[in-house]
Design an enzyme around this catalytic site. Structure first.
Site, short mmCIF file in Angstrom:
data_model
loop_
_atom_site.label_atom_id
_atom_site.label_comp_id
_atom_site.label_asym_id
_atom_site.label_seq_id
_atom_site.Cartn_x
_atom_site.Cartn_y
_atom_site.Cartn_z
N CYS A 81 0.82 -1.22 0.00
CA CYS A 81 0.00 0.00 0.00
C CYS A 81 0.85 1.27 0.00
CB CYS A 81 -0.89 -0.02 1.24
SG CYS A 81 -1.79 1.51 1.50
N TRP A 121 -7.68 -7.08 3.83
CA TRP A 121 -6.35 -7.40 4.38
C TRP A 121 -6.47 -8.46 5.50
CZ3 TRP A 121 -2.93 -5.60 1.25
CH2 TRP A 121 -3.07 -4.35 0.67
N LYS A 158 -14.50 1.49 5.33
CA LYS A 158 -13.59 0.49 4.75
C LYS A 158 -12.56 0.08 5.80
CE LYS A 158 -12.08 3.19 1.53
NZ LYS A 158 -11.13 3.60 0.51
N VAL A 161 -5.48 0.11 5.56
CA VAL A 161 -4.19 0.40 6.17
C VAL A 161 -3.70 1.70 5.53
CG1 VAL A 161 -3.53 -1.95 6.74
CG2 VAL A 161 -3.01 -1.09 4.46
N SER A 177 -3.04 8.43 6.31
CA SER A 177 -1.58 8.54 6.19
C SER A 177 -1.07 9.98 6.17
CB SER A 177 -1.11 7.82 4.93
OG SER A 177 -1.65 8.42 3.77
N TYR A 224 -5.21 5.40 -9.30
CA TYR A 224 -6.39 4.60 -8.92
C TYR A 224 -7.60 4.98 -9.76
CZ TYR A 224 -3.99 2.54 -4.93
OH TYR A 224 -3.14 1.82 -4.14
N1 LIG Z 1 -6.70 7.89 2.74
C1 LIG Z 1 -6.12 6.71 3.20
C2 LIG Z 1 -6.18 5.65 2.12
C3 LIG Z 1 -5.73 4.30 2.62
C4 LIG Z 1 -6.14 3.19 1.62
O1 LIG Z 1 -6.96 3.39 0.73
N2 LIG Z 1 -5.52 2.01 1.79
C5 LIG Z 1 -5.87 0.89 0.93
C6 LIG Z 1 -4.64 0.11 0.55
S1 LIG Z 1 -3.63 0.86 -0.66
C7 LIG Z 1 -6.72 -0.10 1.69
O2 LIG Z 1 -6.38 -0.46 2.81
N3 LIG Z 1 -7.80 -0.56 1.08
C8 LIG Z 1 -8.64 -1.55 1.66
C9 LIG Z 1 -9.92 -1.65 0.92
O3 LIG Z 1 -10.16 -0.89 0.00
O4 LIG Z 1 -10.72 -2.53 1.29
C10 LIG Z 1 -4.70 7.03 3.63
O5 LIG Z 1 -4.02 7.77 2.91
O6 LIG Z 1 -4.27 6.57 4.67
#
Ligand SMILES: N[C@@H](CCC(=O)N[C@@H](CS)C(=O)NCC(=O)O)C(=O)O
Length: 357
Positions: A81, A121, A158, A161, A177, A224
Site C-alpha cells: 500500500c 487485508w 472500509k 491500512v 496517512s 487509482y
Molecule cells: N486515505 C487513506 C487511504 C488508505 C487506503 O486506501 N488504503 C488501501 C490500501 S492501498 C486499503 O487499505 N484498502 C482496503 C480496501 O479498499 O478494502 C490514507 O491515505 O491513509
C-alpha cells in the site's frame, strides 16, 4: 464473505485462485455496503475515494489523550500500500522504528470473516507463511477488519491500512496517512533518533501543500482513478490529468533536485510511493501506459535518488506490491497472473547530485 459488486461476474457463483488463495463469491449473497476501494464507483463510472474515519492526533504534550510515548503505538501496514508505505518511510527516516513498532499484513486480500462476503487485508498464521508479513502481534486478529471492530462496535467504513494503533487504549488513533506522517514528523521528536529532520519546514509549507494538492489528485489517487474507472470517459480524463501532472513533475525536476526545491520534503515522500510502483504495476494493471516512468529521465533518476535515501529501500517490497495489485483485484485481472517484468534496479546510479544542495 463480502463480494464487492466489482468482483462479480454474471454467473450464480465463481471461484478464483490467486497463488494459494481461493475466493468464492456467491452471487445471491451480495451485501450492499461499499467496504472496499473497488466498490467506490460513482454513477458516472469514476472512482471516488471516501475519507478516512479515525482522525485523532498523537501529541508531544504528555498530558494529552494520546501522548507521544515510546512503545505505546503500533503501525499496521501493508508493504503493497502506497499510503501505508508513506508512514513506514517516515518511521525509518525519522528513526522512530524502535519507539513505534510496526507489522505488515499478507499482500493478497483474503476472506476477513466466515460469516459474510468481505474480502480485505488479512494476517498470516505464522511468520513463515509469507516473507515480510506477520501474525497480528497485539490482538491476535485474523484480519484488519477485526482491528476496526475492536476499535469501534458500529464502524461502517472500509478496513484500510495504514492504522496507527494505541496499545494502551486498544484503539485506532488515526487511519489517514497524510496525518500520521505529520505526527511522525513533529510529535515524537523527543524519542526520535533523527529529531532534526523536518520534512514539513515552516518556510516550505505553502509550497508543499500546493504540490500535495495536485500530486495527490492527479498522481497518487490519479493512478487509482485510471485503474478503477468503469467507463471510458472517466478513465481517459484521469489518464490525461495523470500525464499532465507527470509532465509537470518532469519539468520541475529538470531544474531542481526535489519537487519543492533543493531539500527533501514530505511532498517527495508522498510522490515517491506512487512513482516506485508505476512501471512495475500501474502501467499494466491500471492502464497508465501512455508513457513509462523510465521514459522520463528526470523523474526516473529522482525515483532512484529517493529510493537511495537512508532507510527508504527497506520500505519497498516489490514482491508484496506486485502480488497485491495483480492478485487482489479480480475485476481487473481475473486470473491473478503477475507480469514478470520489468524488475527495475532502483539502487543503480542516478544523476541527481548535479543539482546544488
Ligand atoms: N486515505 C487513506 C487511504 C488508505 C487506503 O486506501 N488504503 C488501501 C490500501 S492501498 C486499503 O487499505 N484498502 C482496503 C480496501 O479498499 O478494502 C490514507 O491515505 O491513509
Amino acid at each position: 464473505m463480502f463480494c464487492p459488486r466489482s468482483l462479480l461476474l454474471p454467473k450464480s457463483s465463481f471461484t478464483l485462485s490467486f497463488f494459494s488463495h481461493r475466493f468464492t463469491c456467491n452471487y445471491k449473497n451480495i451485501v450492499e455496503m461499499a467496504r472496499s476501494s473497488l466498490d467506490e464507483i460513482s454513477d458516472s463510472g469514476a472512482f471516488a475515494r471516501s475519507a478516512s474515519t479515525f482522525r485523532q492526533f498523537v501529541s508531544r504534550d504528555l498530558n494529552s489523550q494520546f501522548p507521544a510515548e515510546s512503545g505505546r503505538y503500533h503501525l499496521y501496514i501493508s508493504y503493497a500500500c502506497p499510503w501505508a508505505c508513506r508512514c513506514l518511510a517516515y518511521l525509518k527516516i525519522k528513526g522512530l522504528d524502535k519507539a513505534i513498532s510496526f507489522s505488515a499484513v499478507k499482500p493478497i486480500w483474503g476472506i476477513t470473516k466466515e460469516s459474510d462476503k468481505h474480502v480485505g487485508w488479512v494476517f498470516p498464521e505464522s511468520n513463515t507463511e509469507v516473507l515480510g508479513a506477520e501474525p497480528d502481534p497485539l490482538n491476535g486478529a485474523k484480519s484488519v477488519r477485526e482491528l476496526y471492530e475492536i476499535a469501534s462496535t458500529n464502524y461502517t467504513g472500509k478496513f484500510t491500512v495504514p492504522i496507527l494503533w494505541d496499545k494502551k487504549l486498544k484503539t485506532i488513533v488515526n487511519n489517514e496517512s497524510s496525518e500520521i506522517i505529520r505526527m511522525f514528523n513533529t510529535e515524537f521528536n523527543n524519542i526520535a533518533e533523527n529529531p532534526t529532520l523536518d520534512l514539513y519546514p515552516t518556510e516550505l509549507r505553502a509550497q508543499i501543500d500546493e504540490t500535495n494538492e495536485w500530486t495527490y489528485h492527479d498522481i497518487n489517487n490519479g493512478v487509482y482513478k485510471c485503474g478503477f474507472a468503469k467507463k471510458q470517459e472517466p478513465y481517459v480524463d484521469a489518464v490525461s490529468r495523470l500525464y499532465e501532472a507527470l509532465d509537470k513533475c518532469e519539468d520541475i525536476l529538470s531544474k531542481q533536485r526535489y519537487i519543492c526545491g533543493n531539500k527533501l520534503t514530505e511532498a517527495d515522500i508522498r510522490l515517491f510511493v506512487t512513482l516506485i510502483r508505476f512501471d512495475e504495476v500501474y502501467v499494466v494493471h491500471f492502464k497508465c501506459n501512455k508513457k513509462l516512468l523510465r521514459e522520463y529521465p528526470n523523474i526516473f533518476n529522482y525515483t532512484k535518488d529517493i529510493f537511495q535515501v537512508h532507510g527508504i529501500s527497506g520500505t519497498v517490497n516489490m514482491e508484496h506490491i506486485k502480488l497485491h495489485y495483480y492478485g487482489s483485484h479480480p475485476s481487473i485481472n481475473p486470473f491473478g497472473i503477475v507480469p514478470v517484468g520489468p524488475n527495475i534496479d532502483y539502487s543503480a546510479p542516478h544523476d541527481r547530485e548535479k543539482f546544488p544542495a
